[in-house]
Motif scaffolding. Structure first.
Motif, PDB file in Angstrom:
ATOM      1  N   UNK A   1     -54.223   2.764  59.139  1.00 39.00           N
ATOM      2  CA  UNK A   1     -53.153   2.645  58.046  1.00 39.00           C
ATOM      3  C   UNK A   1     -52.223   1.995  58.595  1.00 39.00           C
ATOM      4  N   UNK A   2     -51.559   1.039  57.884  1.00 45.31           N
ATOM      5  CA  UNK A   2     -50.217   0.542  58.555  1.00 45.31           C
ATOM      6  C   UNK A   2     -48.953   0.867  57.552  1.00 45.31           C
ATOM      7  N   UNK A   3     -47.794   0.994  58.120  1.00 50.20           N
ATOM      8  CA  UNK A   3     -46.540   1.177  57.229  1.00 50.20           C
ATOM      9  C   UNK A   3     -45.692   0.246  57.427  1.00 50.20           C
TER      10      UNK A   3
ATOM     11  N   UNK B   1     -50.287  -0.077  66.898  1.00 52.42           N
ATOM     12  CA  UNK B   1     -50.219  -0.967  67.930  1.00 52.42           C
ATOM     13  C   UNK B   1     -51.066  -2.217  67.781  1.00 52.42           C
ATOM     14  N   UNK B   2     -51.654  -2.460  66.656  1.00 54.66           N
ATOM     15  CA  UNK B   2     -52.649  -3.718  66.601  1.00 54.66           C
ATOM     16  C   UNK B   2     -51.855  -4.664  65.616  1.00 54.66           C
ATOM     17  N   UNK B   3     -50.471  -4.891  65.494  1.00 51.31           N
ATOM     18  CA  UNK B   3     -49.729  -5.703  64.964  1.00 51.31           C
ATOM     19  C   UNK B   3     -50.208  -7.097  65.178  1.00 51.31           C
ATOM     20  N   UNK B   4     -50.392  -7.429  66.534  1.00 53.74           N
ATOM     21  CA  UNK B   4     -50.897  -8.935  66.591  1.00 53.74           C
ATOM     22  C   UNK B   4     -52.327  -9.329  66.089  1.00 53.74           C
ATOM     23  N   UNK B   5     -52.976  -8.492  65.600  1.00 53.18           N
ATOM     24  CA  UNK B   5     -54.193  -8.875  65.029  1.00 53.18           C
ATOM     25  C   UNK B   5     -54.237  -9.098  63.649  1.00 53.18           C
TER      26      UNK B   5
ATOM     27  N   UNK C   1     -42.601 -14.164  63.336  1.00 54.82           N
ATOM     28  CA  UNK C   1     -43.124 -12.880  63.719  1.00 54.82           C
ATOM     29  C   UNK C   1     -42.766 -12.678  65.491  1.00 54.82           C
ATOM     30  N   UNK C   2     -42.629 -11.642  65.643  1.00 55.92           N
ATOM     31  CA  UNK C   2     -42.330 -10.919  67.097  1.00 55.92           C
ATOM     32  C   UNK C   2     -43.229  -9.859  67.437  1.00 55.92           C
ATOM     33  N   UNK C   3     -44.361 -10.153  67.861  1.00 52.16           N
ATOM     34  CA  UNK C   3     -45.398  -9.440  68.171  1.00 52.16           C
ATOM     35  C   UNK C   3     -45.073  -8.112  68.856  1.00 52.16           C
ATOM     36  N   UNK C   4     -43.949  -8.612  69.979  1.00 47.78           N
ATOM     37  CA  UNK C   4     -43.495  -7.487  70.875  1.00 47.78           C
ATOM     38  C   UNK C   4     -42.771  -6.324  70.367  1.00 47.78           C
ATOM     39  N   UNK C   5     -42.139  -6.861  69.111  1.00 46.78           N
ATOM     40  CA  UNK C   5     -41.396  -5.980  68.367  1.00 46.78           C
ATOM     41  C   UNK C   5     -42.226  -5.366  67.016  1.00 46.78           C
ATOM     42  N   UNK C   6     -43.559  -5.610  67.011  1.00 35.90           N
ATOM     43  CA  UNK C   6     -44.032  -5.220  65.581  1.00 35.90           C
ATOM     44  C   UNK C   6     -43.253  -5.621  64.381  1.00 35.90           C
ATOM     45  N   UNK C   7     -42.712  -7.054  64.094  1.00 33.40           N
ATOM     46  CA  UNK C   7     -41.693  -7.312  63.285  1.00 33.40           C
ATOM     47  C   UNK C   7     -41.992  -8.741  62.702  1.00 33.40           C
TER      48      UNK C   7
ATOM     49  N   UNK D   1     -49.394  -6.734  54.734  1.00 27.40           N
ATOM     50  CA  UNK D   1     -50.122  -6.946  55.901  1.00 27.40           C
ATOM     51  C   UNK D   1     -51.511  -7.023  55.435  1.00 27.40           C
ATOM     52  N   UNK D   2     -52.371  -7.973  56.028  1.00 30.25           N
ATOM     53  CA  UNK D   2     -53.582  -7.904  56.083  1.00 30.25           C
ATOM     54  C   UNK D   2     -54.219  -7.000  56.624  1.00 30.25           C
ATOM     55  N   UNK D   3     -55.550  -6.526  56.612  1.00 32.91           N
ATOM     56  CA  UNK D   3     -56.375  -5.627  57.287  1.00 32.91           C
ATOM     57  C   UNK D   3     -56.427  -5.802  59.020  1.00 32.91           C
ATOM     58  N   UNK D   4     -56.328  -4.641  59.459  1.00 35.16           N
ATOM     59  CA  UNK D   4     -56.347  -4.908  60.929  1.00 35.16           C
ATOM     60  C   UNK D   4     -57.594  -5.897  61.529  1.00 35.16           C
ATOM     61  N   UNK D   5     -57.324  -7.017  62.146  1.00 31.29           N
ATOM     62  CA  UNK D   5     -58.441  -7.869  62.598  1.00 31.29           C
ATOM     63  C   UNK D   5     -58.442  -9.276  61.691  1.00 31.29           C
ATOM     64  N   UNK D   6     -57.571  -9.194  60.185  1.00 33.47           N
ATOM     65  CA  UNK D   6     -57.699 -10.268  59.499  1.00 33.47           C
ATOM     66  C   UNK D   6     -56.402 -11.096  60.009  1.00 33.47           C
ATOM     67  N   UNK D   7     -56.878 -12.102  60.906  1.00 36.05           N
ATOM     68  CA  UNK D   7     -55.675 -12.890  61.195  1.00 36.05           C
ATOM     69  C   UNK D   7     -55.297 -14.096  60.697  1.00 36.05           C
ATOM     70  N   UNK D   8     -56.008 -14.457  59.604  1.00 37.69           N
ATOM     71  CA  UNK D   8     -55.758 -15.679  58.974  1.00 37.69           C
ATOM     72  C   UNK D   8     -54.747 -15.625  57.651  1.00 37.69           C
TER      73      UNK D   8
END
Length: 126
Positions: A1-3, A27-31, A72-78, A98-105
């Motif tokens: 779940x992502x908020x 903690x998975x924002x970069x994915x 995007x700033x992955x260090x700030x999850x923003x 956001x797309x689902x975790x792991x969906x990077x495109x």
């Protein structure tokens, strides 16, 4: 779940600028890829811009190219949306997604996004 929590909207005169922010939990924002959509009163929600997990961008060229920039700033999850040279027709509620975790495109289809923020109002006066 992502908020997702958006901020940065407001009232601005035509020609002005705003920067919208969207902070994501976890903690998975970069994915996963992120997107911005907007919905004007009485109209359907439309795609504005998206950014992939690796930083590649996609923009709705018809309406915002050259004026809006997503980053995007992955260090700030923003994720950010810089709005420049605003026009009255940019008035809308802006949503980040956001797309689902792991969906990077990136995608310009709203059905590809699994989590949505509450929206932030942008009003541009003439």
């Amino acid at each position: 779940q992502v908020q997702l929590v958006e901020s940065g909207g407001g009232l601005v005169q035509a020609g002005g600028s705003l920067r919208l922010s969207c902070a994501a939990s976890g903690r998975t924002f970069s994915t996963y890829a992120m997107g911005w959509f907007r919905q004007a009163p009485g109209r359907e929600r439309v795609f504005v811009a998206a950014i992939s997990a690796s930083g590649g961008t996609l923009t709705n060229a018809d309406s915002v190219k050259g004026r809006f920039t997503i980053s995007r700033d992955n260090a700030k999850n923003t994720v950010y949306l810089q709005l420049n040279s605003l026009k009255p027709e940019d008035t809308a509620v802006y949503y980040c997604a956001s797309r689902r975790i792991g969906k990077g495109s990136t995608s310009h289809y709203d059905y590809d996004y699994d989590y949505w923020g509450q929206g932030t109002q942008v009003t541009v006066s003439s």
